[in-house]
Scaffold this motif. Structure first.
Motif, PDB file in Angstrom:
ATOM      1  N   LEU A   1      57.361  39.393  37.595  1.00 47.84           N
ATOM      2  CA  LEU A   1      56.523  39.008  38.742  1.00 47.84           C
ATOM      3  C   LEU A   1      55.823  37.668  38.479  1.00 47.84           C
TER       4      LEU A   1
ATOM      5  N   GLY B   1      40.457  46.177  40.561  1.00 48.25           N
ATOM      6  CA  GLY B   1      40.535  45.105  39.570  1.00 48.25           C
ATOM      7  C   GLY B   1      41.903  45.041  38.910  1.00 48.25           C
ATOM      8  N   ILE B   2      42.435  46.205  38.541  1.00 48.18           N
ATOM      9  CA  ILE B   2      43.751  46.227  37.882  1.00 48.18           C
ATOM     10  C   ILE B   2      44.848  45.806  38.864  1.00 48.18           C
ATOM     11  N   MET B   3      44.754  46.271  40.111  1.00 47.43           N
ATOM     12  CA  MET B   3      45.788  45.909  41.092  1.00 47.43           C
ATOM     13  C   MET B   3      45.766  44.401  41.359  1.00 47.43           C
ATOM     14  N   ILE B   4      44.562  43.833  41.484  1.00 45.38           N
ATOM     15  CA  ILE B   4      44.455  42.375  41.707  1.00 45.38           C
ATOM     16  C   ILE B   4      45.027  41.633  40.495  1.00 45.38           C
ATOM     17  N   LYS B   5      44.736  42.151  39.317  1.00 50.73           N
ATOM     18  CA  LYS B   5      45.264  41.506  38.096  1.00 50.73           C
ATOM     19  C   LYS B   5      46.798  41.598  38.067  1.00 50.73           C
ATOM     20  N   VAL B   6      47.350  42.770  38.394  1.00 46.24           N
ATOM     21  CA  VAL B   6      48.811  42.937  38.403  1.00 46.24           C
ATOM     22  C   VAL B   6      49.456  41.977  39.411  1.00 46.24           C
ATOM     23  N   LEU B   7      48.784  41.796  40.578  1.00 43.69           N
ATOM     24  CA  LEU B   7      49.366  40.962  41.632  1.00 43.69           C
ATOM     25  C   LEU B   7      49.153  39.467  41.379  1.00 43.69           C
TER      26      LEU B   7
ATOM     27  N   SER C   1      52.300  40.001  34.209  1.00 43.22           N
ATOM     28  CA  SER C   1      53.182  39.643  33.106  1.00 43.22           C
ATOM     29  C   SER C   1      54.585  40.041  33.563  1.00 43.22           C
TER      30      SER C   1
END
Lengths: 110, 234
Positions: free
Chosen positions: A64, A51-57, A61
């Protein structure tokens, strides 16, 4: 929270992870590493990580976020597809995903 | 003398092999940390303190989003829960007695999947448990060394390369972690990744503070029960 200095935040954050290591050392040899409890814990850990990786990608903020959404989406989608098509070779998925992201970012398609 | 030699053998075998994966992913963490205005010393401390990439990325991203400290500690801690099974599997391989000793916590702190696999590779060749432990510690220190260099390089690059290159460097690590997680062949893990990828980002829009934790527990639990039911029916 962001008003707090970094170093004051580091201590509890580090302890949050060290806690699992303490349990691991104490429990080593007492619980099996294929038990149902650990299976559930692993499921929750992987769900949070993904979930965090999908959010980062996909909803980042910082710098990126300046890359077009299409570039980020296609980078992830093509990377994951290439990974599975290549028999789960990480290097192939990473290479394809990064190339697609770099090209679409360069073309600035949105 | 032999202990020292075996320590350096572990260090060298790490640096000449799997340590480079750690180096590359720490470059990505370094660029992300620089973007989030984390000072280099603090980035190095948090790297050594957490010593697990999912938690490091979670920390930088969640810190940057400004969530509460309790939610930050819990979310980062849960993202790093994979250190638990690795610790449980590793410690019995290297301890010399059943009693818990302070050194065991040191081994657990700098252990990693790479170090565990490195240990398994030489287990048959190094029969003396004390020497095996030295090899393991040397291997772990090799990963910490290359990780530190990676963070330093990433943070230095972040301030000196063009935004286009920087974006690619930042994109590498989360994609790598996602693919690394997806390389598991366990249906429960693959289901958890899919459920977490869908539920957690949405839950975070509902609650910036607790969305990650609540969404992750919900998604992981659903995936666990679906996989368990599927396992029992086959």
């Amino acid at each position: 929270m962001t008003d707090l200095p970094h170093w004051l935040i580091l201590v509890p954050v580090i302890f949050g992870t060290f806690f699992w290591k303490i349990i691991g050392v104490v429990a080593a040899g007492k619980i099996r590493d294929d038990s149902e409890v650990l299976e559930w814990v692993s499921c929750v850990a992987f769900a949070i990580t993904a979930g965090i990786m999908i959010k980062v990608l996909m909803a980042p903020s910082g710098i990126l976020a300046d890359a077009p959404l299409l570039a980020r989406f296609c980078g992830v989608a093509f990377g994951v597809t290439a990974f599975f098509l290549s028999g789960r070779k990480i290097i192939v998925g990473l290479g394809v995903g990064l190339s697609v992201f770099a090209i679409l970012s360069y073309l600035n398609l949105s | 003398m032999r202990e020292k030699q075996t320590y350096w053998r572990g260090f060298k075998e790490c640096i000449l092999g799997p340590g480079w994966g750690v180096f590359a992913s720490m470059i990505g963490f370094g660029t992300l940390a620089s973007e989030a205005s984390v000072p280099m010393l603090h980035a190095l401390i948090i790297m050594a303190g957490l010593w697990s990439m999912p938690g490091l990325i979670a920390f930088v991203d969640l810190y940057n989003s400004g969530i509460g400290i309790l939610a930050l500690v819990i979310a980062t801690g849960i993202a790093n829960v994979r250190v638990l099974p690795v610790t449980i599997a590793t410690i019995p391989e290297i301890r010399t007695s059943q009693k818990v000793k302070p050194a065991h916590f040191f081994y657990a702190q700098f252990n990693s999947v790479n170090a565990y696999l490195g240990l398994l590779n030489v287990k048959q060749k190094i029969e003396d448990r004390r020497l095996l432990t030295q090899y393991f510690v040397g291997f772990c220190m090799g990963t910490v060394f290359l990780g530190s260099v990676g963070v330093t390089v990433g943070m230095t690059l972040a301030g000196s390369v063009s935004p286009e290159i920087l974006r690619i460097l930042i994109f590498v690590t989360p994609l790598y972690i996602l693919l690394l997680a997806a390389s598991s062949r366990r249906p429960s893990i693959l289901l958890s990744i899919a459920a977490g990828g869908l539920v957690v980002p949405y839950a975070q829009t509902l609650s910036a503070d607790w969305g990650v934790v609540v969404g992750g527990v919900l998604a992981g639990t659903i995936a666990y029960f679906i996989a368990r039911r599927w396992r029992q029916s086959t």
